[in-house]
Design a protein around this motif. Sequence first.
Motif, mmCIF file in Angstrom:
data_model
loop_
_atom_site.group_PDB
_atom_site.id
_atom_site.type_symbol
_atom_site.label_atom_id
_atom_site.label_comp_id
_atom_site.label_asym_id
_atom_site.label_seq_id
_atom_site.Cartn_x
_atom_site.Cartn_y
_atom_site.Cartn_z
ATOM 1 N N ILE A 173 0.856 -1.177 0.000
ATOM 2 C CA ILE A 173 0.000 0.000 0.000
ATOM 3 C C ILE A 173 0.896 1.233 0.000
ATOM 4 O O ILE A 173 1.930 1.250 0.663
ATOM 5 N N HIS A 174 0.496 2.283 -0.714
ATOM 6 C CA HIS A 174 1.240 3.541 -0.721
ATOM 7 C C HIS A 174 0.385 4.638 -0.106
ATOM 8 O O HIS A 174 -0.746 4.855 -0.521
ATOM 9 N N GLU A 175 0.933 5.327 0.897
ATOM 10 C CA GLU A 175 0.263 6.453 1.545
ATOM 11 C C GLU A 175 1.187 7.673 1.523
ATOM 12 O O GLU A 175 2.414 7.521 1.616
ATOM 13 N N SER A 176 0.623 8.860 1.412
ATOM 14 C CA SER A 176 1.387 10.099 1.543
ATOM 15 C C SER A 176 1.112 10.698 2.921
ATOM 16 O O SER A 176 -0.048 10.879 3.304
ATOM 17 N N LEU A 177 2.179 10.993 3.660
ATOM 18 C CA LEU A 177 2.055 11.526 5.010
ATOM 19 C C LEU A 177 2.620 12.938 5.066
ATOM 20 O O LEU A 177 3.559 13.274 4.346
ATOM 21 N N ASN B 191 -2.141 11.912 7.310
ATOM 22 C CA ASN B 191 -2.073 11.410 5.935
ATOM 23 C C ASN B 191 -2.893 12.287 4.997
ATOM 24 O O ASN B 191 -3.498 11.806 4.038
ATOM 25 N N HIS B 192 -2.895 13.594 5.272
ATOM 26 C CA HIS B 192 -3.567 14.570 4.418
ATOM 27 C C HIS B 192 -2.557 15.651 4.032
ATOM 28 O O HIS B 192 -2.547 16.738 4.624
ATOM 29 N N PRO B 193 -1.678 15.345 3.068
ATOM 30 C CA PRO B 193 -0.593 16.294 2.733
ATOM 31 C C PRO B 193 -1.101 17.512 1.979
ATOM 32 O O PRO B 193 -1.009 17.615 0.757
ATOM 33 N N TYR B 194 -1.642 18.464 2.727
ATOM 34 C CA TYR B 194 -2.185 19.681 2.124
ATOM 35 C C TYR B 194 -1.082 20.600 1.635
ATOM 36 O O TYR B 194 -1.323 21.498 0.832
ATOM 37 N N GLY B 195 0.130 20.415 2.120
ATOM 38 C CA GLY B 195 1.262 21.213 1.642
ATOM 39 C C GLY B 195 2.172 20.366 0.788
ATOM 40 O O GLY B 195 2.174 19.137 0.859
ATOM 41 N N GLY B 196 2.980 21.008 -0.052
ATOM 42 C CA GLY B 196 3.945 20.293 -0.871
ATOM 43 C C GLY B 196 3.322 19.368 -1.883
ATOM 44 O O GLY B 196 3.762 18.235 -2.062
ATOM 45 N N LEU B 197 2.273 19.826 -2.560
ATOM 46 C CA LEU B 197 1.586 18.962 -3.505
ATOM 47 C C LEU B 197 2.473 18.569 -4.676
ATOM 48 O O LEU B 197 2.270 17.527 -5.293
#
Length: 351
Positions: free
Chosen positions: A73-77, A92-98
């Motif tokens: 599984i791949h998640e963005s943190l 796990n909601h990377p609102y910055g650094g899109l």
Amino acid sequence: MKRLFAFICLFVVAGCNLFEPTYSEGSFPTTVVNLGEVNSAYDDYNSTSHVVGGVMALVFSSKRGGRTDFDFIHESLNTLFDLKGGKFSFDNHPYGGLDVVAEQSTLTWATYVVNTPANELGPYIRSYEHDLLSADVYSNYNHHGEYMMLFASDRTGNLDIYLTHNYQDSVKSVNGSSSPLSNKNFTAPVSIPFLNSTADDAYPTFDQTNSSIYFTSNRDGSFAIYKAPLPTINPNELHRQLPKLTNVAIERVSELSSSADDKCPFISDNTLVFTSNRAGGFGGYDLYYSKWDGSRWSAPVNFGADINTSYDEYRPILCNLQQFSNQLMIFSSNRPGGKGGFDLYRVGIPK
């Protein structure tokens, strides 16, 4: 009088800001915390991470959905420390650094290529742009979003170590797209024969100079940590040369291995972390660390009761993030209080 009152008010407001605490760098909490939404009611463990700025690409094994086998599984943190107020956040909601999230998104394609009805375990990621190639080689985003992934799978019966990558020899595009992430598909996994045996071989990790691969194997009975010294290989040739190597002298690392099971080595700079059920622990598998002094590894040290429990602590990885005084360790454990089975946890440890 009004001007004097306004001046006093301005001084008071400014004074409040002057006396607010400020920090020169952040600090990860040193209390073990469950990764929360990243986990499921099923087993979630065996992770690896690629970090750019405060964004982490976490790839891990999971049985979520009621699977009988482990898939990746791949998640963005997202990690943030407010230097002004001292507040730490991790989610796990990377609102910055899109733009970084987009760069790491190709790792989801890797999971599609790697996953099978067998077990996929112990992923290990190296970024060509950030970890392997020098600045002059990856200029102009030539190797943006390109990775090499090593992992273990029992698709042929026992656990073997495999490699997949999406390295591009030249900049390519699809349908005229100019995106630096175009055409970054991963190759079909290939085994790395010099690391594999008729026993279980898993959890590969490079040392800090990419001159050796460490891994775990039970080829001599119990699981121990082994080292495979590599010949000099140009970093942009690793994905081609590793599957072709022969006659590599595999050696059991005596300083790290015991008569018990020693598994899951992971190296970051001069620190190696691993898990073991050797005597003297707190029960089950515990997490240990060892330091490289330039010629050998120090005697392993148990992380202690603040991290280990009477349950199983498994697959530790180390993540170095910018502007933090300590480093982040992520591991898995089946201790009570999680969502079910093995969960992923985090904790700050000294660098």
